[in-house]
Design a protein around this motif. Structure first.
Motif, PDB file in Angstrom:
ATOM      1  N   MET A   1      12.603 -16.770  -3.603  1.00  0.00           N
ATOM      2  CA  MET A   1      13.872 -17.485  -2.624  1.00  0.00           C
ATOM      3  C   MET A   1      15.176 -16.881  -2.881  1.00  0.00           C
ATOM      4  SD  MET A   1      12.100 -21.201  -2.495  1.00  0.00           S
ATOM      5  CE  MET A   1      10.308 -21.515  -2.838  1.00  0.00           C
ATOM      6  N   LEU A   2      15.155 -16.642  -3.987  1.00  0.00           N
ATOM      7  CA  LEU A   2      16.656 -16.166  -3.894  1.00  0.00           C
ATOM      8  C   LEU A   2      16.905 -14.342  -4.627  1.00  0.00           C
ATOM      9  CD1 LEU A   2      17.430 -19.056  -7.418  1.00  0.00           C
ATOM     10  CD2 LEU A   2      17.982 -19.308  -4.540  1.00  0.00           C
ATOM     11  N   GLN A   3      16.562 -13.780  -5.423  1.00  0.00           N
ATOM     12  CA  GLN A   3      16.407 -12.534  -5.535  1.00  0.00           C
ATOM     13  C   GLN A   3      15.268 -11.870  -4.159  1.00  0.00           C
ATOM     14  OE1 GLN A   3      15.547 -10.970  -8.801  1.00  0.00           O
ATOM     15  NE2 GLN A   3      16.346  -8.925  -8.245  1.00  0.00           N
ATOM     16  N   ALA A   4      14.197 -12.046  -3.998  1.00  0.00           N
ATOM     17  CA  ALA A   4      12.934 -11.791  -2.877  1.00  0.00           C
ATOM     18  C   ALA A   4      13.862 -11.078  -1.615  1.00  0.00           C
ATOM     19  CB  ALA A   4      12.153 -11.978  -3.085  1.00  0.00           C
ATOM     20  N   PRO A   5      14.575 -11.827  -1.551  1.00  0.00           N
ATOM     21  CA  PRO A   5      15.277 -11.570   0.124  1.00  0.00           C
ATOM     22  C   PRO A   5      16.298 -10.401  -0.090  1.00  0.00           C
ATOM     23  CG  PRO A   5      15.299 -14.311  -0.501  1.00  0.00           C
ATOM     24  CD  PRO A   5      15.258 -13.321  -1.280  1.00  0.00           C
ATOM     25  N   ASP A   6      16.293 -10.716  -0.780  1.00  0.00           N
ATOM     26  CA  ASP A   6      17.821  -9.199  -0.882  1.00  0.00           C
ATOM     27  C   ASP A   6      17.412  -7.854  -0.765  1.00  0.00           C
ATOM     28  OD1 ASP A   6      20.517 -10.550  -1.146  1.00  0.00           O
ATOM     29  OD2 ASP A   6      19.771 -10.778  -3.812  1.00  0.00           O
ATOM     30  N   LEU A   7      15.952  -8.185  -1.990  1.00  0.00           N
ATOM     31  CA  LEU A   7      15.170  -6.566  -2.038  1.00  0.00           C
ATOM     32  C   LEU A   7      14.611  -6.138  -0.872  1.00  0.00           C
ATOM     33  CD1 LEU A   7      13.965  -7.524  -5.546  1.00  0.00           C
ATOM     34  CD2 LEU A   7      15.680  -5.973  -4.582  1.00  0.00           C
TER      35      LEU A   7
ATOM     36  N   GLU B   1      -2.966 -16.676 -11.355  1.00  0.00           N
ATOM     37  CA  GLU B   1      -3.765 -15.964 -10.335  1.00  0.00           C
ATOM     38  C   GLU B   1      -2.811 -15.559  -9.845  1.00  0.00           C
ATOM     39  OE1 GLU B   1      -6.817 -13.599 -11.430  1.00  0.00           O
ATOM     40  OE2 GLU B   1      -6.595 -15.360 -13.426  1.00  0.00           O
ATOM     41  N   ALA B   2      -2.329 -16.638  -8.737  1.00  0.00           N
ATOM     42  CA  ALA B   2      -1.628 -15.754  -8.318  1.00  0.00           C
ATOM     43  C   ALA B   2       0.126 -15.293  -9.013  1.00  0.00           C
ATOM     44  CB  ALA B   2      -0.600 -17.646  -7.388  1.00  0.00           C
ATOM     45  N   ALA B   3       0.088 -16.133 -10.005  1.00  0.00           N
ATOM     46  CA  ALA B   3       1.150 -15.034 -10.696  1.00  0.00           C
ATOM     47  C   ALA B   3       1.171 -13.633 -11.677  1.00  0.00           C
ATOM     48  CB  ALA B   3       1.607 -15.976 -12.537  1.00  0.00           C
ATOM     49  N   LYS B   4      -0.144 -13.482 -11.796  1.00  0.00           N
ATOM     50  CA  LYS B   4      -0.772 -12.240 -12.001  1.00  0.00           C
ATOM     51  C   LYS B   4      -0.406 -11.462 -10.342  1.00  0.00           C
ATOM     52  CE  LYS B   4      -3.872 -13.255 -15.373  1.00  0.00           C
ATOM     53  NZ  LYS B   4      -5.769 -13.106 -15.818  1.00  0.00           N
ATOM     54  N   GLU B   5      -0.737 -11.997  -8.826  1.00  0.00           N
ATOM     55  CA  GLU B   5      -0.668 -10.898  -8.245  1.00  0.00           C
ATOM     56  C   GLU B   5       1.347 -10.930  -8.008  1.00  0.00           C
ATOM     57  OE1 GLU B   5      -2.122 -13.473  -5.496  1.00  0.00           O
ATOM     58  OE2 GLU B   5      -4.689 -13.430  -5.995  1.00  0.00           O
ATOM     59  N   THR B   6       1.933 -11.758  -8.641  1.00  0.00           N
ATOM     60  CA  THR B   6       3.180 -11.804  -8.283  1.00  0.00           C
ATOM     61  C   THR B   6       3.785 -10.372  -8.722  1.00  0.00           C
ATOM     62  OG1 THR B   6       3.736 -13.599  -8.020  1.00  0.00           O
ATOM     63  CG2 THR B   6       5.828 -13.152  -8.653  1.00  0.00           C
ATOM     64  N   VAL B   7       3.152 -10.391 -10.518  1.00  0.00           N
ATOM     65  CA  VAL B   7       3.705  -9.185 -11.709  1.00  0.00           C
ATOM     66  C   VAL B   7       3.164  -8.258 -10.445  1.00  0.00           C
ATOM     67  CG1 VAL B   7       3.527  -8.248 -13.641  1.00  0.00           C
ATOM     68  CG2 VAL B   7       3.819 -10.117 -13.244  1.00  0.00           C
ATOM     69  N   ARG B   8       2.231  -7.574  -9.933  1.00  0.00           N
ATOM     70  CA  ARG B   8       2.011  -6.677  -9.205  1.00  0.00           C
ATOM     71  C   ARG B   8       2.375  -6.224  -8.009  1.00  0.00           C
ATOM     72  NH1 ARG B   8      -3.634  -9.767  -9.929  1.00  0.00           N
ATOM     73  NH2 ARG B   8      -4.172  -8.151 -11.971  1.00  0.00           N
ATOM     74  N   TRP B   9       3.630  -7.500  -7.156  1.00  0.00           N
ATOM     75  CA  TRP B   9       3.701  -7.426  -6.369  1.00  0.00           C
ATOM     76  C   TRP B   9       5.110  -6.676  -6.470  1.00  0.00           C
ATOM     77  CZ3 TRP B   9       7.756 -10.444  -4.954  1.00  0.00           C
ATOM     78  CH2 TRP B   9       8.305 -11.164  -3.793  1.00  0.00           C
ATOM     79  N   ALA B  10       5.517  -8.056  -7.803  1.00  0.00           N
ATOM     80  CA  ALA B  10       7.378  -7.588  -8.079  1.00  0.00           C
ATOM     81  C   ALA B  10       7.250  -5.645  -8.234  1.00  0.00           C
ATOM     82  CB  ALA B  10       7.448  -8.303  -9.398  1.00  0.00           C
ATOM     83  N   THR B  11       6.711  -5.207  -9.041  1.00  0.00           N
ATOM     84  CA  THR B  11       6.604  -3.622  -9.357  1.00  0.00           C
ATOM     85  C   THR B  11       6.603  -2.457  -8.266  1.00  0.00           C
ATOM     86  OG1 THR B  11       4.229  -3.749  -9.435  1.00  0.00           O
ATOM     87  CG2 THR B  11       5.132  -4.263 -11.819  1.00  0.00           C
ATOM     88  N   THR B  12       5.996  -3.375  -7.001  1.00  0.00           N
ATOM     89  CA  THR B  12       6.127  -2.338  -5.828  1.00  0.00           C
ATOM     90  C   THR B  12       7.363  -2.558  -5.036  1.00  0.00           C
ATOM     91  OG1 THR B  12       5.323  -4.640  -4.256  1.00  0.00           O
ATOM     92  CG2 THR B  12       3.741  -3.494  -5.478  1.00  0.00           C
ATOM     93  N   LEU B  13       8.184  -3.543  -5.532  1.00  0.00           N
ATOM     94  CA  LEU B  13       9.351  -3.725  -4.725  1.00  0.00           C
ATOM     95  C   LEU B  13      10.400  -2.422  -4.894  1.00  0.00           C
ATOM     96  CD1 LEU B  13      10.423  -7.682  -5.588  1.00  0.00           C
ATOM     97  CD2 LEU B  13       9.174  -6.103  -3.531  1.00  0.00           C
ATOM     98  N   GLU B  14      11.375  -2.155  -4.115  1.00  0.00           N
ATOM     99  CA  GLU B  14      12.478  -1.038  -3.871  1.00  0.00           C
ATOM    100  C   GLU B  14      13.953  -1.975  -5.098  1.00  0.00           C
ATOM    101  OE1 GLU B  14      13.156   1.241  -1.041  1.00  0.00           O
ATOM    102  OE2 GLU B  14      10.872   1.832  -0.526  1.00  0.00           O
TER     103      GLU B  14
END
Length: 429
Positions: A111-117, A187-200
């Motif tokens: 909610m705070l950093q992802a919108p920037d990315l 499991e959602a937290a693990k997905e969050t890690v994988r998703w985070a690595t795809t961000l620019e």
């Protein structure tokens, strides 16, 4: 760009602050992270209070990480009074801290950093195009709030913590009922890690970082430990004030921290992960190996990845602690009042949080000293801004402002926490 960069109110941070980059003859002349939120003088009005009031009062310093203030305060006071808690009390404290990490990290990541990315103004516009991402974020955070409520009595500013332990054991059924949600969250937290690595992430490698965090021989340090620096310096918490100092700067209602030799340092998820990755539990270690990221991470924007890995860690640990929760014995240790001084530190989601108290024989506070993580990071944030300033000043005004805000937000600063301990000095000329 020939104009100065002025951001009179930083968005998506906890508290109120501004940022100014001033140019002279087309060159950067000054950078100020201006903390204008009024100081709240918590250290001052703790004086004279009975020690059992301290956890509830310090919790009000922050609505996002009240547990951190409670844990650092009760542990410092217990050292002053020579109180020994039981393993059961310590385990419940760790579970309470896990709950706070869950809700705080989920909030910041999505909610705070992802919108920037992702190129959005806020989580609201993100929800328009990626509603499932936002729904996941809200559920991840809600689970942390539910666990906080089950242990602490309410999800914001919990009221069950006291010097010596807890006022009462939480109901077993209330704790166990959250297990299925926690399993989903893991499991959602693990997905969050994988998703985070795809961000620019913006490209920024800071080679002169000094990482500072607690470390513990037997676990990923959150509740307690010794103070470790990437400069291969490890000291007991009792020596914290000998190496890490504060100073007042003209443009800020929050003090700035530096090492004894004047170097800014960084505390928080990057420091914890870089210094303690080998202490992660099985689930977090496996996801760290899966994404195959090179450590140490020196890009401040990628603190989001560190937070995501920690989200896996605290979800996994919360499940283990919930499964093991069968309280017995006293929830609160008895102790005698006495004069004493105690220091303690724990790892708030935003970084190391240090408390020191002097107590008199009646159990009243004679002196309180609190060093929040955001205050420790302010000098480092300004140093990082100097690194990106040569690039951003050539951008259009709006883009330059957004780039600077994004860097500040990557630290997840809790500005309100950082402004409560300003010492007021009036000098007559």
């Amino acid at each position: 760009m020939k104009k100065n960069i002025e951001i009179p109110a930083l968005a998506r941070v906890e508290g109120e602050g501004a940022l100014y980059i001033r140019l002279e003859d087309g060159k950067i002349n000054d950078i100020e992270l201006n903390i204008y939120e009024p100081p709240r003088f918590f250290e001052g009005f703790l004086q004279g209070r009975f020690l059992q009031e301290v956890p509830d009062i310090t919790a009000r310093i922050c609505g996002i990480c009240p547990v951190a203030y409670q844990m650092s305060s009760v542990q410092a006071l217990e050292k002053a009074l020579h109180v020994q808690i039981t393993p059961e009390i310590r385990a419940l404290r760790r579970m309470l801290y896990d709950a706070e990490y869950i809700e705080s990290h989920a909030l910041h990541i999505y909610m705070l950093q992802a919108p920037d990315l992702l190129g959005h103004d806020s989580v609201l516009s993100l929800a328009d195009v990626a509603p499932e991402v936002v729904k996941k974020a809200l559920r991840l955070k809600k689970i942390g709030n539910q666990l906080l409520r089950a242990i602490g009595g309410r999800s914001v500013h919990p009221v069950n913590t006291c010097v010596g332990g807890f006022y009462r054991w939480p109901r077993i059924a209330a704790i166990k009922s959250l297990r299925e949600d926690l399993i989903w969250g893991l499991e959602a937290a693990k997905e969050t890690v994988r998703w985070a690595t795809t961000l620019e992430f913006p490209e920024l490698e800071i080679m002169d970082y000094e990482f500072v965090a607690l470390t513990h021989d037997e676990e990923y340090a959150i509740l307690e430990g010794e103070v470790l620096s990437s400069q291969e310096i490890k000291i007991p918490v009792e020596q914290f004030e000998n190496r890490y100092l504060e100073r007042h700067v003209k443009h800020s209602n929050a003090l700035h921290s530096h090492t004894i030799d004047g170097t800014p340092y960084i505390t928080g998820p990057l420091s914890r992960l870089n210094l303690n990755y080998d202490k992660l539990g099985q689930e977090a270690s496996e996801i760290l190996a899966e994404i195959d990221i090179k450590l140490p991470i020196r890009n401040p924007y990628k603190a989001l990845i560190a937070r995501a890995i920690e989200l896996v860690e605290v979800y996994a640990e919360a499940i283990r602690l919930v499964d093991a929760y069968h309280p017995h014995g006293p929830s609160k240790m008895e102790f005698a009042l006495r004069e004493g001084e105690g220091m303690a530190a724990s790892e708030a989601p935003r970084g190391l949080l240090y408390h020191r108290y002097i107590v008199n024989s009646n159990g009243s506070i004679n002196h309180a000293y609190i060093v929040p993580p955001t205050a420790q990071n302010l000098a480092r944030i300004e140093a990082d801004l100097w690194k990106i300033a040569p690039q951003v000043i050539n951008m259009p005004q709006d883009e330059a402002s957004l780039a600077c805000e994004h860097l500040v937000r990557s630290y997840d600063p809790c500005i309100s926490c950082a402004t409560h301990f300003l010492k007021l000095n009036i000098e007559a000329s």
